[in-house]
Enzyme design. Structure first.
Site, PDB file in Angstrom:
ATOM      1  CG  ASN A 117      -0.435  -0.093   2.497  1.00  0.00           C
ATOM      2  OD1 ASN A 117       0.639  -0.669   2.684  1.00  0.00           O
ATOM      3  ND2 ASN A 117      -1.092   0.493   3.472  1.00  0.00           N
ATOM      4  N   GLY A 190       2.454  -5.699   7.277  1.00  0.00           N
ATOM      5  CA  GLY A 190       1.408  -6.340   6.473  1.00  0.00           C
ATOM      6  C   GLY A 190       0.218  -6.712   7.325  1.00  0.00           C
ATOM      7  CB  SER A 191      -2.602  -8.920   6.583  1.00  0.00           C
ATOM      8  OG  SER A 191      -1.908 -10.101   6.264  1.00  0.00           O
ATOM      9  CD  GLU A 212       5.381  -1.012  12.817  1.00  0.00           C
ATOM     10  OE1 GLU A 212       4.227  -0.559  12.902  1.00  0.00           O
ATOM     11  OE2 GLU A 212       6.300  -0.679  13.579  1.00  0.00           O
ATOM     12  CB  CYS A 246      -1.878   0.349   8.163  1.00  0.00           C
ATOM     13  SG  CYS A 246      -0.586   1.575   8.403  1.00  0.00           S
ATOM     14  CD  GLU A 336      -6.587  -3.301   8.019  1.00  0.00           C
ATOM     15  OE1 GLU A 336      -6.124  -4.466   8.129  1.00  0.00           O
ATOM     16  OE2 GLU A 336      -5.876  -2.311   7.864  1.00  0.00           O
TER      17      GLU A 336
HETATM   18  P1  NAD Z   1      -0.024  -9.055   3.352  1.00  0.00           P
HETATM   19  O1  NAD Z   1       0.135  -9.497   4.752  1.00  0.00           O
HETATM   20  O2  NAD Z   1      -0.945  -9.807   2.485  1.00  0.00           O
HETATM   21  O3  NAD Z   1       1.393  -9.046   2.598  1.00  0.00           O
HETATM   22  C1  NAD Z   1       2.537  -8.416   3.127  1.00  0.00           C
HETATM   23  C2  NAD Z   1       3.777  -9.135   2.628  1.00  0.00           C
HETATM   24  O4  NAD Z   1       3.748 -10.479   3.099  1.00  0.00           O
HETATM   25  C3  NAD Z   1       3.928  -9.184   1.111  1.00  0.00           C
HETATM   26  O5  NAD Z   1       5.281  -8.935   0.778  1.00  0.00           O
HETATM   27  C4  NAD Z   1       3.535 -10.623   0.779  1.00  0.00           C
HETATM   28  O6  NAD Z   1       4.216 -11.138  -0.342  1.00  0.00           O
HETATM   29  C5  NAD Z   1       3.949 -11.380   2.021  1.00  0.00           C
HETATM   30  N1  NAD Z   1       3.105 -12.575   2.245  1.00  0.00           N
HETATM   31  C6  NAD Z   1       1.814 -12.753   1.885  1.00  0.00           C
HETATM   32  N2  NAD Z   1       1.372 -13.983   2.270  1.00  0.00           N
HETATM   33  C7  NAD Z   1       2.412 -14.574   2.887  1.00  0.00           C
HETATM   34  C8  NAD Z   1       2.595 -15.845   3.511  1.00  0.00           C
HETATM   35  N3  NAD Z   1       1.615 -16.752   3.549  1.00  0.00           N
HETATM   36  N4  NAD Z   1       3.795 -16.125   4.056  1.00  0.00           N
HETATM   37  C9  NAD Z   1       4.781 -15.216   4.025  1.00  0.00           C
HETATM   38  N5  NAD Z   1       4.686 -13.996   3.450  1.00  0.00           N
HETATM   39  C10 NAD Z   1       3.508 -13.678   2.885  1.00  0.00           C
HETATM   40  O7  NAD Z   1      -0.427  -7.510   3.444  1.00  0.00           O
HETATM   41  P2  NAD Z   1      -0.761  -6.501   2.291  1.00  0.00           P
HETATM   42  O8  NAD Z   1      -2.063  -6.880   1.669  1.00  0.00           O
HETATM   43  O9  NAD Z   1       0.418  -6.311   1.405  1.00  0.00           O
HETATM   44  O10 NAD Z   1      -0.952  -5.144   3.138  1.00  0.00           O
HETATM   45  C11 NAD Z   1      -2.147  -4.831   3.759  1.00  0.00           C
HETATM   46  C12 NAD Z   1      -2.080  -5.035   5.261  1.00  0.00           C
HETATM   47  O11 NAD Z   1      -0.927  -4.445   5.802  1.00  0.00           O
HETATM   48  C13 NAD Z   1      -3.244  -4.372   5.984  1.00  0.00           C
HETATM   49  O12 NAD Z   1      -3.735  -5.232   6.969  1.00  0.00           O
HETATM   50  C14 NAD Z   1      -2.616  -3.132   6.626  1.00  0.00           C
HETATM   51  O13 NAD Z   1      -3.278  -2.675   7.767  1.00  0.00           O
HETATM   52  C15 NAD Z   1      -1.242  -3.630   6.929  1.00  0.00           C
HETATM   53  N6  NAD Z   1      -0.289  -2.529   6.974  1.00  0.00           N
HETATM   54  C16 NAD Z   1       0.250  -2.175   8.179  1.00  0.00           C
HETATM   55  C17 NAD Z   1       1.125  -1.103   8.244  1.00  0.00           C
HETATM   56  C18 NAD Z   1       1.742  -0.659   9.529  1.00  0.00           C
HETATM   57  O14 NAD Z   1       2.671   0.149   9.492  1.00  0.00           O
HETATM   58  N7  NAD Z   1       1.297  -1.124  10.669  1.00  0.00           N
HETATM   59  C19 NAD Z   1       1.463  -0.420   7.082  1.00  0.00           C
HETATM   60  C20 NAD Z   1       0.894  -0.821   5.888  1.00  0.00           C
HETATM   61  C21 NAD Z   1       0.026  -1.894   5.839  1.00  0.00           C
END
Ligand code: NAD
Length: 461
Positions: A117, A190-191, A212, A246, A336
């Protein structure tokens, strides 16, 4: 990259870390400066990549990606000597004579996994902490922003040798392969769902982590709030990046008395920002992919749409949308949102507020709009959340003196500025003991010494 190569690359990074090259502070500073120069050189390419990935505007590209990264770099460049210097602390008289220090040690070879994002900022900002602290690093950016990820790989390759920092592009399988190896630190953004997978993999090796993550961020408005200004600031914070932030307000909790006022003001602000056809606004990004588009389009079904609700699957477009009083078990309130849908729910008492907010895990952020000091104090003190703002949205993210991170399901650990450096630093406690005096009381035989040690520990300990 094939799996064998990943193993070899990690080995080469470990070897490079052992060579002590990354421990030189002047070398780290030189690289931070080189990274800054390269990013500045590639500014236009970064805008182009962000636009190709999800039609992000140049303004948002600078405000939320390049600008934040450059200011992280400036801070690290100006503070690196202070941050890395062993910190003298007061010695304990029990150890007299000694002088005591905290040494700032890099962990070693670290892994940074980034989301899509804010694809540039959320990969490069943690890297700044990692290299300022003296680590080697591998970045796994998101597969959903291929243009930005490929460009980052180029920028990093222009500044660092592969054994110091490198980008490994790829999707879930690549991330899973990376996680099969031992790391000295993992920084994941990430998530929550994937965060749990990261935590499990890290536990195998007792690897320390920063997570995060996200969650449902409440935005509370009471009857004393400046409604027009609240609407303006909420519309900005919610629809920036098309709600794919996020810390975007996830849902509004508003006193019934001021609800219709707020809705009218919010509609006006949306039109002011993005015109009556946001699809034609060059400032309004798209949803990242079909999966997320469908997830959001499903959330819209069976809801009372007060404003917006226009969608175009072909263009991955969803207009800024206001939704009235969704039920607690509707899809839009189940997870979310992470998109441009804003539920507006009315409340009548603080207990009712608690009832809604406590339905969810601790959020990453909480916003409260109110002129009442006692109400804002009660809100901040009652709920557990990562961080927040009174009378605005998102802006706490911009102050690098504030730690940024979640609590409970919204994350572990902090980043930004010195907190980013600290995340990648092991604090090593060192007591330097002098030899000119050796107080005998601690040595056996202990006969007759207990009373004395009790007094010493009471007064000196
Ligand atoms: P995601 O968790 O789907 O992916 C994040 C990363 O993890 C990507 O690089 C992806 O390739 C990798 N990934 C995905 N599935 C995986 C698995 N099974 N095993 C290992 N790695 C895996 O998240 P997203 O859709 O890219 O981002 C959205 C989420 O991130 C939202 O929930 C948002 O709130 C959160 N977010 C948090 C912050 C923060 O600073 N706290 C910032 C941005 C986004």
């Amino acid at each position: 990259m094939i799996l064998n190569d990943i193993e070899q690359l990690i080995e080469r990074q470990r070897h490079y870390f052992s060579s002590q090259h990354t421990k030189s502070v002047s070398y780290r500073k030189q690289l931070l400066k080189a990274l800054k120069k390269e990013i500045q050189k590639c500014e236009q390419d970064i805008y182009d990549a962000l636009y190709k990935d999800f039609k992000k505007s140049r303004f948002e590209g600078y405000l939320t990606e390049i600008g934040l990264v450059l200011s992280e770099l400036d801070l690290a460049i100006s503070r690196i000597e202070t941050w890395t210097k062993p910190q003298k602390v007061q010695a304990s008289l029990l150890n007299f004579p000694s002088s005591d220090y905290i040494y700032k040690n890099p962990y070693g070879t670290v892994l940074i996994i980034a989301p899509w994002n804010y694809p540039f900022q959320l990969a490069i900002a943690p890297l700044i902490g990692a290299i300022t602290a003296g680590n080697t690093a591998i970045i796994k950016p998101s597969e959903l922003t291929p243009h930005t990820s490929a460009l980052m790989a180029k920028i990093i390759a222009a500044v660092f040798t592969e054994e110091h920092v490198t980008v490994i592009e790829g999707g879930v399988e690549t991330a899973q392969e990376l996680l099969r190896h031992r790391w000295d630190y993992i920084f994941f953004t990430g998530s929550v769902k994937v965060g749990k997978i990261i935590a499990k993999s890290a536990a195998e090796f007792m690897t320390p982590i920063t997570l995060e993550l996200g969650g449902k961020t409440p935005c509370i408005i009471d009857e004393t709030a400046n409604i027009a200004l609240a609407a303006k600031r909420i519309v900005w914070g919610k629809f920036l990046n098309a709600g794919q932030t996020c810390i975007a307000p996830d849902y509004i909790l508003i006193k019934e008395k001021v609800k219709s006022d707020f809705i009218e003001c919010a509609k006006k602000e949306i039109e002011k920002a993005y015109s009556s056809v946001p699809k034609n606004s060059k400032d309004y990004p798209r949803i990242i992919n079909t999966r997320n588009f469908e997830r959001l389009a499903n959330m819209l079904q069976n809801e009372t749409v007060l404003f917006g609700g226009d969608i175009d699957a072909q263009d991955l477009y969803i207009s800024p949308t206001l939704i009235e009083n969704p039920s607690a078990d509707s899809p839009v309130m189940k997870e979310e949102i992470f998109g441009p849908l804003l539920p507006i729910i009315s409340y009548s008492s603080f207990e009712e507020l608690q009832g809604v907010i406590n339905n969810y895990e601790h959020p990453l952020t909480l916003y409260v709009f109110s002129k009442s000091k006692s109400f804002t104090k009660q809100t901040i003190e009652t709920f557990s959340f990562g961080g927040g703002v009174i009378n605005d949205t998102l802006v706490h993210y911009g102050n690098k003196k504030l730690p940024f991170g979640g609590v409970g399901e919204s994350g572990i650990g902090n980043c930004h500025g010195k907190y980013g450096f600290d995340a990648f630093t092991h604090e090593k406690s060192i007591v330097k003991k002098a030899n000119w005096l050796d107080i005998p009381i601690r040595y056996a035989p202990y006969e007759g010494k207990l009373g004395m040690i009790k007094k010493v520990m009471k007064y000196l300990g």
